[in-house]
Every structure is written in structure tokens, then in C-alpha cells.
Design an enzyme around this catalytic site. Structure first.
Site, short mmCIF file in Angstrom:
data_model
loop_
_atom_site.label_atom_id
_atom_site.label_comp_id
_atom_site.label_asym_id
_atom_site.label_seq_id
_atom_site.Cartn_x
_atom_site.Cartn_y
_atom_site.Cartn_z
CG PHE B 17 -2.20 0.79 1.04
CD1 PHE B 17 -3.26 0.22 0.02
CD2 PHE B 17 -2.46 1.79 1.68
CE1 PHE B 17 -4.31 1.15 -0.07
CE2 PHE B 17 -3.38 2.69 1.43
CZ PHE B 17 -4.30 2.20 0.52
CB THR B 100 5.41 -5.03 -3.14
OG1 THR B 100 5.84 -5.78 -4.41
CG2 THR B 100 4.43 -5.58 -2.08
CE LYS B 129 9.83 -0.73 -13.04
NZ LYS B 129 9.03 0.06 -12.43
CD GLU B 153 -0.89 -1.78 -20.66
OE1 GLU B 153 -1.52 -2.70 -21.66
OE2 GLU B 153 0.02 -1.10 -21.21
CB VAL B 156 5.78 -1.58 -20.11
CG1 VAL B 156 6.57 -0.56 -21.04
CG2 VAL B 156 6.21 -2.73 -19.68
N GLY B 211 10.61 15.47 -7.18
CA GLY B 211 9.79 14.23 -6.84
C GLY B 211 9.97 13.42 -8.22
CG ASP B 225 12.39 1.88 -14.63
OD1 ASP B 225 11.87 1.27 -14.04
OD2 ASP B 225 11.95 2.77 -15.39
CE LYS B 229 9.22 1.42 -16.50
NZ LYS B 229 9.47 2.66 -16.45
N GLY B 322 3.16 7.93 -11.73
CA GLY B 322 2.27 9.01 -10.89
C GLY B 322 1.30 7.89 -10.25
#
Lengths: 163, 339
Positions: B17, B100, B129, B153, B156, B211, B225, B229, B322
């Protein structure tokens, strides 16, 4: 070397084969043939552009053989560099002998470094360069990039290529 | 709009969470009426689990209450000492949403969560991922054997539809390659460096303050990263069996304002481009993108060009990160299970 030739054929069947035969007879290698059958010269002949890989000394004999077969040779010349691309280099470019990196491309015979601009903040810092490579065709351009990437990797230089 | 008579109750658990899990709770709260009227779905969060504790309510938890956990206005509990794995196995629900954090080395804890849920016959929707980048084929085989959906979905391109776009809308097309910007942090840094002529370290600091970059930005800026992906795309779209170790990766840390200026002079921008092709190309590295190419998008945006044999080139642009954006992709995955 790669030689481009503009030739003109009579508009009767079998002429293209007649024109290509002497190329292989003289030990040449046909790189490309552009044959536009719907295009004609004012004298009614069909223009064809040939690119052949041939020992320069044998060119004269090839032109003679073609002329004897009724093929008009309008122009011969070294193949121009048609394709180009910009790549960026980042790293200790100057320290790592930029000349040698450029030579690795120029040595191929089918590609050259035609422009270079260098940005060097200070002697000890990494510098950036934009390099324009030209080659006789798309495939050769990719091969040149491959060579550059290989040389750069050995020298720890980053290559940024276009998508 | 009329109420559907064949309304279906969908009970979900949210494991993890953090900001994505909370984003999903917020989205479900906002969209409750639409989910009922448009899709005939009564979506209820019946359990959430986090390192800090667990909440369960078989009738459905109040999302507004759950969101207080994120602000500290509400304390975590752990009824009966229940563990996360016990919740995943024993609670009555249909869909586990795994949000998580991504760990690409071990895939944990997501890998165990997803395996346990599938083994217990639950559908899984995830934004994590790690498990997919490491054990894609084992997980998809397990899901198929169990007759469960496994949807990802959100892993990526965030809100940007890519995997389902290819699977559903471009069905019948052969995909030749996918090329794009899959990391918003790198895009932000390179865009700002190019616009302002500022050095990398300066812009990174700015991104961290806003941020857009994490305190430890290495996974983003070193290209890992993006690589992860790409692996998910390679496996799901191209049927490869790749892991992130198969990706040739170069990050953006060595890019200088000088290089960006030289690129600009030649009509290009520099972007960290991930590329995967049918021929097996699997690379994440800085590339020159022509200024007028659709891949030249600025800020934190993500973009991908899918080259296909029938439709030609299709380019999608969207927000790659986001909480609400990630939740958008997760919600779409949940809805798609019941279509």
C-alpha cells in the site's frame, strides 16, 4: 574501387544482359543496376545507371567492350557518397587519438568522415564531438557506424547514433 | 445510464500500500458509480497488506479511511497476527493487485505474492516489474494452468497503453519493433539539460527536489529501469525468454550539455531510447532523435513507436509515472478480466 556508370541501351530486347556480360568478363562485380524502361533519352535509348566494383585500370577496357557491343557509355566516375549520418562521441576523444578513429572509417573506401565539430571544456575533461559520416549506400553507412562503434568501445568513448 | 441487472461483485486485495496501491484505492473510490453503470462491476477492496500491517473487511473497506494510512492519520493494524501470505491464500476475493516495490535482482517480495495468488486460483494484476522481468514464462504458464488472468499493463509506460494496445487493438499485426522513452526521470533530466544548458548533476538535484527522481536515482539514470521494461515487452510481445541481463544498457550519466548542444546544432535531441525488435535487438541507450520525430517528447512523458507490418507505425505518448496514472492502467486491467 566502386565506379558508377551512366550507359544507354538500344530499345530492343536482350540489351541489358548484353551490357552486363562485359562487366563480369572484365572481373568486375555489379553492385547495383538502375534500369528505368519507361524513361528514354531524346535519341530513343534507355538510360541505365550501373555501379560496379572494378580495378580502375580495367575501366578503359570495359568501356571499349561495351562500346563494341553498341552500348553508349555516357559517363563514368567514382561512386559518390550518397548517404550520411551524424553521430555524437563523448569521452576523452582528443587524448585517445581522434585521427585514428576517423581513419578507421576513411580506410574502408566506402565511407568517409566529412564533417566534425568538437567541443572541449578543458584538456582533462571529457569532450564531445559531432561527426558526420558519408557512405556510398545505406548498408555501407551502417557498416561504417559499426566500425566506429568498435573503435570507440576500445577507447572507452560513448557513441550516440540516430534512431 | 441505467443500472445493469447482471451486476458482478469483484473483490480485490491490494498487496503493497505505497503510492500506487493508495492511488488505486483513490481511483476505485472516485469511479465507483461509473464501474457499476458502465461495466456492471461492484469493485470492493476486501483486504490490503503492507509491511506495516493488514486490514480486512469481507464487505469492503472504506477507501477514504484507507487513504488516511498514507498521511499517518490512521494507524496500521494486524488482526490476529495475520501475515501477507495468509491473506493472499485465505481471504475470499477474486483479484490480487500486487503493487509492492520492484526488485529486479530477486523479484521479491512480489514474486512470492504473485505465485501464491495464482496457486490459490486468484487473478493477478500488477505494477511490479521485478517478477515479470525475471520469471515471465513461469508466471504466465502458471496463470494459464490455473485458469487465472495475469495482467501487467502498469509495468510499462504507466498510464500509456502499450501491451493491451498491441494485444487487442493491433491484433493480427506482426510487430517488427518497439522503440521509445520508457523512463520519465531520464526524459526530464535530458529535456532540462538541453533547454537550460545545465550539467547533469544540477538537473538531477532539481529532479529529486521535484519528486521526479528518487533519492537513489541509479536504477533510472543507468538505464536499468528501461531495460526491465524492455524485457517485459520482449517476453510478452515478441515471445522471447529474456531477463534484464540480456539487455545492452548504457545510461545517461555521461551526457554533457556540450553533447546536447552539438546534437541541437545537427537537428537532434538526445533521449534514452529503449529498443526491442523481432530480430532480437534488446538495447537501452542514448540515441539521437530528430527534433521532428514523434519520439521527441519532453518533460517526464513516456512515448513508444510500435512498428507493425499492417498498421505501419503507431506512436503512443503518455504519463509514465504517478499514482493515479499507474492506477488507471491497473483499473483497466481489472475491468478487462471481466469483459
Amino acid at each position: 574501387m566502386k565506379i558508377s556508370m551512366d550507359i544507354e541501351l538500344k530499345d530492343i530486347p536482350g540489351q541489358l544482359v548484353r551490357a552486363l556480360q562485359p562487366v563480369s568478363d572484365s572481373g568486375g562485380n555489379i553492385v547495383s543496376v538502375v534500369h528505368q524502361h519507361d524513361k528514354k533519352t531524346p535519341s530513343g535509348r534507355i538510360p541505365v545507371q550501373l555501379v560496379v566494383e572494378l580495378d580502375e585500370q580495367r575501366l578503359e577496357r570495359l568501356v571499349r567492350a561495351l562500346t563494341e557491343r553498341g552500348v553508349r557509355v555516357v559517363r563514368t566516375g567514382e561512386e559518390r557518397l550518397k548517404e550520411s549520418m551524424v553521430v555524437l562521441l563523448i569521452g576523452h576523444i582528443v587524448h585517445s587519438d581522434l585521427r585514428e578513429t576517423i581513419d578507421s572509417i576513411d580506410r574502408t573506401g566506402f565511407a568517409e568522415v566529412v564533417a566534425l565539430s568538437l567541443s572541449m571544456p578543458s584538456v582533462d575533461e571529457e569532450s564531445s564531438a559531432s561527426v558526420t559520416i558519408s557512405a556510398i549506400g545505406d548498408q555501407e553507412l551502417r557498416e561504417a557506424l559499426h566500425i566506429l562503434e568498435g573503435t570507440a568501445k576500445e577507447k572507452g568513448i560513448m557513441v550516440i547514433a540516430p534512431i | 445510464m441505467s443500472m445493469r441487472s447482471n451486476m458482478k461483485t469483484v473483490r480485490i486485495s491490494i498487496i503493497g500500500f505505497g503510492y500506487v496501491g493508495a492511488g488505486l484505492a483513490e481511483v476505485i473510490r472516485r469511479k465507483r458509480a461509473d464501474l457499476v453503470s458502465t461495466y456492471g462491476l461492484d469493485v470492493r477492496i476486501v483486504g490490503i497488506a503492507d509491511l506495516n500491517g493488514i486490514f480486512i473487511d469481507e464487505q469492503g473497506l472504506d477507501e477514504a479511511e484507507l487513504l488516511k494510512l498514507r498521511t499517518g492519520a490512521k494507524d496500521w493494524e494486524r488482526p490476529g497476527g495475520m501475515t501477507t501470505l495468509e491473506l493472499i491464500k485465505e481471504l475470499d476475493y477474486e483479484v490480487m493487485v500486487e503493487t509492492t516495490h520492484t526488485d529486479v535482482t530477486s523479484g521479491q517480495p512480489g514474486l512470492t505474492h504473485i505465485t501464491t495468488a495464482l496457486e490459490s486460483g486468484r487473478h493477478v494484476v500488477t505494477s511490479n516489474k521485478g517478477p515479470l522481468a525475471l520469471e515471465y514464462s513461469r508466471l504466465t504458464d502458471l496463470a494459464a494452468a490455473q485458469g487465472c488472468a495475469l495482467k501487467y499493463e502498469a509495468t510499462v509506460g504507466g498510464a500509456m497503453p502499450l501491451i493491451s494496445l498491441i494485444r487487442d487493438n493491433l491484433a493480427g499485426n506482426g510487430v517488427l519493433s518497439i522503440q521509445g522513452i520508457l523512463n520519465g526521470t531520464c526524459n526530464y533530466i535530458l529535456t532540462r539539460m538541453a533547454e537550460e544548458g545545465l550539467p547533469y548533476e544540477h538537473v538531477l538535484k532539481e529532479a529529486q527536489e521535484l519528486g521526479y527522481a528518487e533519492a537513489d536515482p541509479s536504477s533510472d539514470v543507468k538505464g536499468l529501469d528501461t531495460a526491465v521494461k524492455l524485457v517485459i515487452l520482449a517476453n510478452s510481445v515478441f515471445g522471447m525468454n529474456a531477463t534484464y541481463r540480456d539487455v545492452e544498457v548504457t545510461g545517461i550519466t555521461a551526457i554533457t550539455p556540450d553533447a546536447l548542444k552539438l546534437a541541437d546544432d545537427a537537428g537532434y535531441v538526445i533521449k534514452l531510447i529503449g529498443e526491442v525488435s523481432r530480430e532480437g535487438c534488446l538495447k537501452a541507450r542514448p540515441r539521437l532523435v530528430p527534433k521532428d520525430d514523434p519520439l521527441n517528447v519532453g518533460g517526464t512523458l513516456n512515448v513508444a513507436t510500435i512498428k507493425t507490418d499492417l498498421a505501419g507505425d503507431i506512436t503512443v505518448i503518455g504519463k509514465g509515472a504517478g499514482p493515479i496514472e499507474a492506477a488507471s492502467a491497473i483499473l483497466a486491467d481489472i475491468i478487462s478480466i471481466y469483459r
